[in-house]
Design a protein around this motif. Structure first.
Motif, PDB file in Angstrom:
ATOM      1  N   LEU A 103       0.748  -1.194  -0.108  1.00 35.96           N
ATOM      2  CA  LEU A 103       0.016  -0.150   0.109  1.00 35.96           C
ATOM      3  C   LEU A 103       0.867   1.282  -0.006  1.00 35.96           C
ATOM      4  N   GLU A 104       1.949   1.176   0.683  1.00 35.87           N
ATOM      5  CA  GLU A 104       3.027   2.415   0.730  1.00 35.87           C
ATOM      6  C   GLU A 104       3.539   2.478  -1.042  1.00 35.87           C
ATOM      7  N   MET A 105       3.790   1.524  -1.448  1.00 37.69           N
ATOM      8  CA  MET A 105       4.520   1.636  -2.795  1.00 37.69           C
ATOM      9  C   MET A 105       3.175   1.844  -3.584  1.00 37.69           C
ATOM     10  N   GLY A 106       2.088   1.619  -3.472  1.00 39.77           N
ATOM     11  CA  GLY A 106       0.865   1.902  -4.260  1.00 39.77           C
ATOM     12  C   GLY A 106       0.608   3.268  -4.130  1.00 39.77           C
ATOM     13  N   LYS A 107       0.777   3.872  -2.760  1.00 40.43           N
ATOM     14  CA  LYS A 107       0.762   5.496  -2.725  1.00 40.43           C
ATOM     15  C   LYS A 107       1.701   6.250  -3.653  1.00 40.43           C
ATOM     16  N   ASN A 108       2.774   5.843  -3.724  1.00 31.97           N
ATOM     17  CA  ASN A 108       3.747   6.387  -4.496  1.00 31.97           C
ATOM     18  C   ASN A 108       3.331   6.242  -6.010  1.00 31.97           C
ATOM     19  N   ILE A 109       3.097   5.044  -6.285  1.00 31.37           N
ATOM     20  CA  ILE A 109       2.583   4.933  -7.960  1.00 31.37           C
ATOM     21  C   ILE A 109       1.346   5.864  -8.426  1.00 31.37           C
ATOM     22  N   ILE A 110       0.420   5.594  -7.420  1.00 31.23           N
ATOM     23  CA  ILE A 110      -0.725   6.501  -7.551  1.00 31.23           C
ATOM     24  C   ILE A 110      -0.782   7.981  -7.598  1.00 31.23           C
ATOM     25  N   LEU A 111       0.281   8.538  -6.830  1.00 32.33           N
ATOM     26  CA  LEU A 111       0.548   9.977  -6.635  1.00 32.33           C
ATOM     27  C   LEU A 111       1.369  10.476  -7.734  1.00 32.33           C
ATOM     28  N   TYR A 112       2.666   9.770  -8.026  1.00 30.42           N
ATOM     29  CA  TYR A 112       3.261  10.353  -9.116  1.00 30.42           C
ATOM     30  C   TYR A 112       3.647   9.711 -10.292  1.00 30.42           C
ATOM     31  N   HIS A 113       2.877   8.755 -10.830  1.00 30.85           N
ATOM     32  CA  HIS A 113       2.957   8.278 -12.067  1.00 30.85           C
ATOM     33  C   HIS A 113       2.567   9.236 -13.392  1.00 30.85           C
ATOM     34  N   HIS A 114       2.029  10.491 -13.030  1.00 31.49           N
ATOM     35  CA  HIS A 114       1.743  11.398 -13.952  1.00 31.49           C
ATOM     36  C   HIS A 114       2.665  12.600 -13.728  1.00 31.49           C
ATOM     37  N   GLU A 115       3.913  12.184 -13.169  1.00 33.61           N
ATOM     38  CA  GLU A 115       4.881  13.204 -13.058  1.00 33.61           C
ATOM     39  C   GLU A 115       5.770  12.872 -14.161  1.00 33.61           C
ATOM     40  N   LYS A 116       6.377  13.952 -14.911  1.00 36.67           N
ATOM     41  CA  LYS A 116       7.229  13.756 -15.986  1.00 36.67           C
ATOM     42  C   LYS A 116       8.741  14.007 -15.746  1.00 36.67           C
ATOM     43  N   TRP A 117       9.817  13.241 -16.344  1.00 36.85           N
ATOM     44  CA  TRP A 117      11.299  13.386 -16.257  1.00 36.85           C
ATOM     45  C   TRP A 117      11.591  14.831 -16.313  1.00 36.85           C
ATOM     46  N   ASP A 118      10.938  15.651 -17.022  1.00 42.04           N
ATOM     47  CA  ASP A 118      11.422  17.194 -17.158  1.00 42.04           C
ATOM     48  C   ASP A 118      10.679  18.014 -16.192  1.00 42.04           C
ATOM     49  N   GLY A 119       9.869  17.478 -15.381  1.00 44.37           N
ATOM     50  CA  GLY A 119       9.340  18.463 -14.423  1.00 44.37           C
ATOM     51  C   GLY A 119       7.867  18.861 -14.739  1.00 44.37           C
ATOM     52  N   SER A 120       7.502  18.503 -15.967  1.00 49.19           N
ATOM     53  CA  SER A 120       6.469  19.426 -16.415  1.00 49.19           C
ATOM     54  C   SER A 120       4.738  18.379 -16.187  1.00 49.19           C
ATOM     55  N   GLY A 121       5.244  17.379 -15.177  1.00 46.99           N
ATOM     56  CA  GLY A 121       3.871  16.512 -15.021  1.00 46.99           C
ATOM     57  C   GLY A 121       3.238  17.365 -13.884  1.00 46.99           C
ATOM     58  N   TYR A 122       2.051  16.367 -13.389  1.00 45.14           N
ATOM     59  CA  TYR A 122       1.293  16.721 -12.237  1.00 45.14           C
ATOM     60  C   TYR A 122       1.442  15.536 -11.085  1.00 45.14           C
TER      61      TYR A 122
ATOM     62  N   ILE B 205      11.054   5.526  -8.400  1.00 44.17           N
ATOM     63  CA  ILE B 205      11.404   4.698  -9.477  1.00 44.17           C
ATOM     64  C   ILE B 205      10.134   3.935 -10.002  1.00 44.17           C
ATOM     65  N   GLU B 206       9.351   3.299  -8.945  1.00 47.17           N
ATOM     66  CA  GLU B 206       8.115   2.565  -9.004  1.00 47.17           C
ATOM     67  C   GLU B 206       7.211   3.363 -10.008  1.00 47.17           C
ATOM     68  N   ALA B 207       7.250   4.680  -9.784  1.00 51.10           N
ATOM     69  CA  ALA B 207       6.181   5.630 -10.452  1.00 51.10           C
ATOM     70  C   ALA B 207       6.699   5.722 -11.946  1.00 51.10           C
ATOM     71  N   ARG B 208       7.973   5.973 -11.947  1.00 51.45           N
ATOM     72  CA  ARG B 208       8.566   6.067 -13.321  1.00 51.45           C
ATOM     73  C   ARG B 208       8.258   4.897 -14.375  1.00 51.45           C
ATOM     74  N   ILE B 209       8.250   3.688 -13.541  1.00 48.13           N
ATOM     75  CA  ILE B 209       8.291   2.359 -14.267  1.00 48.13           C
ATOM     76  C   ILE B 209       6.665   2.393 -14.801  1.00 48.13           C
ATOM     77  N   VAL B 210       5.937   2.724 -13.859  1.00 52.51           N
ATOM     78  CA  VAL B 210       4.324   2.202 -14.336  1.00 52.51           C
ATOM     79  C   VAL B 210       4.042   3.634 -15.124  1.00 52.51           C
ATOM     80  N   SER B 211       4.606   4.554 -14.988  1.00 48.40           N
ATOM     81  CA  SER B 211       4.413   5.750 -16.187  1.00 48.40           C
ATOM     82  C   SER B 211       4.547   5.388 -17.483  1.00 48.40           C
ATOM     83  N   VAL B 212       5.678   4.578 -17.819  1.00 49.91           N
ATOM     84  CA  VAL B 212       5.820   4.141 -19.200  1.00 49.91           C
ATOM     85  C   VAL B 212       5.055   3.008 -19.476  1.00 49.91           C
TER      86      VAL B 212
END
Length: 332
Positions: free
Chosen positions: A244-263, A274-281
């Motif tokens: 659930l802690e890992m899930g929170k990171n993925i939920i909250l950050y998987h729409h962030e972008k490498w260049d800082g323009s995400g949300y 890293i878990e959010a970066r993986i799921v983002s792709v």
């Protein structure tokens, strides 16, 4: 007992169950706690192979790992599911140590009966993983039940997340433990549960969204975290804590972008977990190659071209390289 080397005798005085075998795994001696746990008296079990307690419930891989370690003169620890004299099943945590005395080798096995631990029960790692995976899938699907195609999307994201995480770990020699790979995989299925709080008229609107509609959609990350917080507050169980802690990171950050323009927080680079970066792709790729109420299905080639274009912009460059290599290896 008389044939046992005197230097091995002190091991039999330990409070834990102890079994001593020779290099061929023939039992030389056991202590009183071992007799009590297994139901076998020392006189009737001495001279038998240690495999007398073995059951098919212990994975073959576990025995193979043990044999490899011992053949190299290394100590080994693991979990066995064994059978008592009365045919009942018991689970044990065992550590086996190789001892050399007068150019002869002996194996000292020290057991602990897992059923006697304070938790009151024992679940093998395989079963824990299965329970976690199944429960998180049910949670994710129940939160997004309005979309009839959501189950297939969630399962595809989970499966591709597992493959990408393994591949990235091996390609860059990151030495991530299997436990971490499993946590990322299990938690990936939760990535969009916050969309359950977004009105359908906005969520499935054909065509572009108005500015205020886009703002509402972007709220799904925080809504998802609120759902997880409420579940964990009511669950209060360590079995799902890390997922659930890992899930929170993925939920909250998987729409962030490498260049800082995400949300939602405009995180950039490695500040994004890293878990959010993986799921983002994975999430973007599956969304592009799937039919949605508001878009047509893209070809795999077009989706991969987009992923490539967004390398270093939307996505972690190293993850893009791993993803492209993974897809290429699968297509060959």
């Amino acid at each position: 007992m008389s044939t046992l080397h005197e230097l091995l005798m002190p091991y039999l005085k330990l409070a834990d169950a102890v079994i001593i075998t020779d290099i061929n795994h023939v039992i030389l001696a056991v202590n009183a706690p071992y007799e009590k746990i297994t139901g076998y008296g020392e006189s009737e079990i001495t001279g038998k192979k240690a495999s007398v307690l073995r059951t098919s419930y212990t994975p073959k891989e576990t025995h193979d790992q043990m044999k490899r370690a011992l053949s190299l003169g290394l100590s080994w620890s693991g979990v066995f599911t064994n059978r008592r004299r009365d045919s009942s099943i018991w689970h044990s945590s065992i550590t086996i140590t190789v001892i050399e005395i007068d150019e002869a080798f002996y194996y000292i096995g020290i057991f602990r009966e897992l059923e006697k631990l304070k938790s009151g029960f024992y679940l093998p790692e395989e079963r824990i993983g299965s329970i976690q995976s199944s429960m998180l899938k049910v949670l994710a699907i129940s939160c997004e039940i309005r979309d009839p195609g959501i189950e297939q999307h969630l399962v595809r994201v989970r499966e591709l997340t597992e493959r990408l995480t393994h591949f990235h770990n091996e390609r860059l020699q990151l030495n991530w433990p299997e436990e971490l790979v499993n946590r990322i995989t299990h938690a990936s299925i939760l990535h969009d549960i916050g969309k359950s709080g977004i009105p359908e008229g906005i969520l499935y609107k054909p065509g572009p969204l108005a500015y205020y509609e886009r703002q509402i959609v972007e709220m799904h990350t925080q809504i998802g975290v609120d759902i997880i917080d409420k579940i964990y507050a009511g669950l209060n169980d360590d079995l799902f804590h890390q997922e659930l802690e890992m899930g929170k990171n993925i939920i909250l950050y998987h729409h962030e972008k490498w260049d800082g323009s995400g949300y939602p927080h405009q995180l950039a680079g490695e500040d994004i977990p890293i878990e959010a970066r993986i799921v983002s792709v994975v999430d973007v790729f599956d969304a592009l190659t799937s039919i949605r109420p508001y878009k047509d299905k893209w070809s795999e080639e077009r989706a991969l071209a987009f992923i490539t274009e967004q390398r270093g912009l939307h996505f972690d460059p190293e993850l893009v390289d791993s993803f492209l290599a993974l897809i290429q290896s699968h297509s060959n």
